[in-house]
Scaffold this motif. Structure first.
Motif, mmCIF file in Angstrom:
data_model
loop_
_atom_site.group_PDB
_atom_site.id
_atom_site.type_symbol
_atom_site.label_atom_id
_atom_site.label_comp_id
_atom_site.label_asym_id
_atom_site.label_seq_id
_atom_site.Cartn_x
_atom_site.Cartn_y
_atom_site.Cartn_z
ATOM 1 N N LEU A 68 0.833 -1.203 0.000
ATOM 2 C CA LEU A 68 0.000 0.000 0.000
ATOM 3 C C LEU A 68 0.872 1.258 0.000
ATOM 4 C CD1 LEU A 68 -2.843 1.171 0.079
ATOM 5 C CD2 LEU A 68 -2.812 0.948 2.575
ATOM 6 N N ARG A 69 1.990 1.226 0.703
ATOM 7 C CA ARG A 69 2.918 2.354 0.696
ATOM 8 C C ARG A 69 3.408 2.632 -0.728
ATOM 9 N NH1 ARG A 69 7.060 4.944 3.908
ATOM 10 N NH2 ARG A 69 9.015 5.169 2.737
ATOM 11 N N ARG A 70 3.776 1.568 -1.432
ATOM 12 C CA ARG A 70 4.229 1.739 -2.817
ATOM 13 C C ARG A 70 3.100 2.230 -3.712
ATOM 14 N NH1 ARG A 70 7.198 -4.150 -2.791
ATOM 15 N NH2 ARG A 70 9.076 -3.558 -1.599
ATOM 16 N N ALA A 71 1.881 1.757 -3.422
ATOM 17 C CA ALA A 71 0.731 2.188 -4.227
ATOM 18 C C ALA A 71 0.461 3.675 -4.069
ATOM 19 C CB ALA A 71 -0.502 1.377 -3.827
ATOM 20 N N VAL A 72 0.713 4.210 -2.877
ATOM 21 C CA VAL A 72 0.511 5.647 -2.658
ATOM 22 C C VAL A 72 1.434 6.456 -3.565
ATOM 23 C CG1 VAL A 72 0.770 7.533 -0.993
ATOM 24 C CG2 VAL A 72 -0.355 5.397 -0.310
ATOM 25 N N THR A 73 2.698 6.026 -3.682
ATOM 26 C CA THR A 73 3.637 6.752 -4.544
ATOM 27 C C THR A 73 3.214 6.664 -6.009
ATOM 28 O OG1 THR A 73 5.133 4.867 -4.857
ATOM 29 C CG2 THR A 73 5.504 6.255 -2.927
ATOM 30 N N ALA A 74 2.616 5.513 -6.394
ATOM 31 C CA ALA A 74 2.126 5.380 -7.765
ATOM 32 C C ALA A 74 0.904 6.259 -7.989
ATOM 33 C CB ALA A 74 1.789 3.920 -8.056
ATOM 34 N N LEU A 75 0.072 6.373 -6.973
ATOM 35 C CA LEU A 75 -1.155 7.166 -7.091
ATOM 36 C C LEU A 75 -0.859 8.645 -7.289
ATOM 37 C CD1 LEU A 75 -4.314 7.229 -6.817
ATOM 38 C CD2 LEU A 75 -3.933 7.707 -4.381
ATOM 39 N N VAL A 76 0.033 9.193 -6.462
ATOM 40 C CA VAL A 76 0.304 10.640 -6.510
ATOM 41 C C VAL A 76 1.524 10.976 -7.356
ATOM 42 C CG1 VAL A 76 -0.829 11.074 -4.315
ATOM 43 C CG2 VAL A 76 1.622 10.547 -4.345
ATOM 44 N N ASP A 77 2.193 9.946 -7.894
ATOM 45 C CA ASP A 77 3.344 10.123 -8.788
ATOM 46 C C ASP A 77 4.475 10.913 -8.132
ATOM 47 O OD1 ASP A 77 4.737 9.736 -11.155
ATOM 48 O OD2 ASP A 77 4.043 11.628 -12.023
ATOM 49 N N CYS A 78 4.732 10.621 -6.864
ATOM 50 C CA CYS A 78 5.839 11.238 -6.148
ATOM 51 C C CYS A 78 6.104 10.434 -4.891
ATOM 52 C CB CYS A 78 5.554 12.703 -5.805
ATOM 53 S SG CYS A 78 4.141 12.932 -4.685
ATOM 54 N N VAL A 79 7.250 10.666 -4.291
ATOM 55 C CA VAL A 79 7.604 9.974 -3.059
ATOM 56 C C VAL A 79 7.527 10.967 -1.910
ATOM 57 C CG1 VAL A 79 9.365 8.651 -1.831
ATOM 58 C CG2 VAL A 79 9.120 8.401 -4.322
ATOM 59 N N PRO A 80 6.529 10.843 -1.039
ATOM 60 C CA PRO A 80 6.426 11.762 0.098
ATOM 61 C C PRO A 80 7.711 11.735 0.929
ATOM 62 C CG PRO A 80 4.444 10.443 -0.093
ATOM 63 C CD PRO A 80 5.429 9.855 -1.048
ATOM 64 N N GLY A 81 8.194 12.919 1.285
ATOM 65 C CA GLY A 81 9.403 13.005 2.078
ATOM 66 C C GLY A 81 10.649 13.247 1.269
ATOM 67 N N THR A 82 10.520 13.250 -0.056
ATOM 68 C CA THR A 82 11.677 13.527 -0.898
ATOM 69 C C THR A 82 12.135 14.955 -0.680
ATOM 70 O OG1 THR A 82 10.928 11.969 -2.573
ATOM 71 C CG2 THR A 82 12.520 13.627 -3.265
ATOM 72 N N VAL A 83 13.428 15.134 -0.446
ATOM 73 C CA VAL A 83 13.983 16.461 -0.183
ATOM 74 C C VAL A 83 14.434 17.097 -1.490
ATOM 75 C CG1 VAL A 83 15.792 17.745 1.001
ATOM 76 C CG2 VAL A 83 14.700 15.810 2.131
ATOM 77 N N THR A 84 14.013 18.329 -1.695
ATOM 78 C CA THR A 84 14.423 19.083 -2.879
ATOM 79 C C THR A 84 15.045 20.390 -2.407
ATOM 80 O OG1 THR A 84 12.206 20.029 -3.041
ATOM 81 C CG2 THR A 84 12.649 18.069 -4.340
#
Length: 368
Positions: A257-273
């Motif tokens: 489900l964690r991986r599915a969330v990243t697929a759903l929103v097309d980003c990885v929450p917590g990624t530092v920019t």
């Protein structure tokens, strides 16, 4: 056409149980085959008619005896060798509802199945239920075990529409919510085809489909879209699901489900920019995908159900329920004992009657 199964006393209880106890959508259901039906154009008019047929059940009697009885000795007038009267239990298999598949949009995934029963020309329009399937937003289908659930609901007086929607990762959020809204609009526009009441529509969603169901009930003014929401194991806060999947004790389903969330929103929450921290656009999509952020006065009442050992924990719904109640909206959270998730919740014999009762109470004609 209706078929009947006549059972002897030895099998009477089993026959009654076969009628009374629902089977979950993930279980093997005694579902009669449904004839294939052509897809219908967006106009809502069927290309060609299609009808269901009743399931058939039968028992065979052993030579010289009756089903469930003895085959030895001379038979008494009632058919039993010792002259005793044998109780008879009759199980009637309801005729299948009518069935059509419709296109509510141009994409291949934008299809829905309609289930309804014949009514007279002056019959009162019936309330409708839109079903949204689960599958981590990345899979699942409107058919399968949901056919059985749809048929059970039509027996209770509802018109049922079961819809597919575009899936991640090919389609990112909010495509899934957009499709659910489009399916709902199609139902209301063409309600007359099934003798449905466009003002009395509720939505029943499972897992990822439960999340979409709560979105329909809270996005904008939810009560103007649906009269009620029933959600089974809904991950109402995708960011919370993402966090749960990172826990060292997370189950395989929670990691998925964690991986599915990243697929759903097309980003990885917590990624530092850079110095900006978490990417702003990712946060924005996650915020929009959290149903609680849309909770407001005028939203639809909701019934939210989880298993006590559900890998989508009940906290996913208690947070939403709190936000809805704070806005003055009715929200009920229930748990069913066991490691049940989504459609498996329907395996509990109390679940479907509870859902039907809740739907009836919220889909009454105005003023009743």
């Amino acid at each position: 056409m209706r078929k009947t199964l006549v059972c002897g006393a030895a099998f009477a209880a089993a026959c009654v149980s076969a009628v009374a106890v629902p089977v979950g959508a993930h279980a093997t259901a005694p579902t009669p085959p449904t004839p294939s039906v052509p897809v219908v154009a967006p106009s809502g008019e069927p290309v060609s008619p299609g009808t269901g047929s009743p399931s058939t059940s039968s028992t065979s009697a052993p030579p010289g005896g009756t089903a469930g009885g003895s085959s030895g000795g001379p038979a008494a007038p009632d058919g039993e060798p010792d002259g005793t009267v044998t109780a008879q239990a009759v199980m009637v298999t309801p005729a299948l509802p009518k069935f059509r598949t419709y296109a509510y949009g141009k994409a291949a995934a934008q299809r829905m199945d309609a289930y309804w029963r014949d009514t007279g020309p002056r019959a009162t329009p019936r309330p409708a239920v839109l079903i949204l399937h689960g599958g981590y937003w990345m899979g699942g289908d409107k058919g399968g075990g949901w056919k059985y659930v749809a048929r059970r609901l039509t027996e209770q007086g509802f018109v049922v529409l079961s819809a597919n929607y575009r899936l991640a990762p090919k389609a990112q959020w909010p495509a899934q919510r957009d499709d659910s809204l489009s399916a709902l609009a199609f139902i209301k526009k063409h309600a007359r085809l099934w003798n449905a009441d466009p003002a009395r529509v509720a939505v029943l969603g499972s897992s990822a489909g439960g999340h979409l169901a709560t979105q329909l009930g809270a996005f904008g003014t939810g009560s103007q879209q649906v009269r009620g929401v029933v959600a089974l194991s809904p991950p109402n806060d995708p960011f919370l699901a993402f966090q749960d999947g990172a826990d060292p004790a997370a189950t395989l389903q929670q990691v998925k489900l964690r991986r599915a969330v990243t697929a759903l929103v097309d980003c990885v929450p917590g990624t530092v920019t850079g110095a900006a921290g978490i990417a702003a656009d990712c946060l924005k999509r996650l915020d929009d995908a959290s149903t609680a952020t849309h909770a407001s006065a005028g939203d639809a009442p909701m019934l939210l159900i989880h298993g006590s050992g559900d890998f989508v924990p009940v906290a996913q719904s208690t947070g939403l329920a709190g936000a809805l109640r704070a806005a003055g909206v009715q929200a009920t959270v229930k748990t069913v004992e066991g490691d049940l998730h989504a459609a498996q919740i329907l395996e509990d014999e109390r679940s479907l009657p509870m859902i039907v009762s809740w739907l009836r109470s919220h889909l009454k004609p105005r003023g009743q």
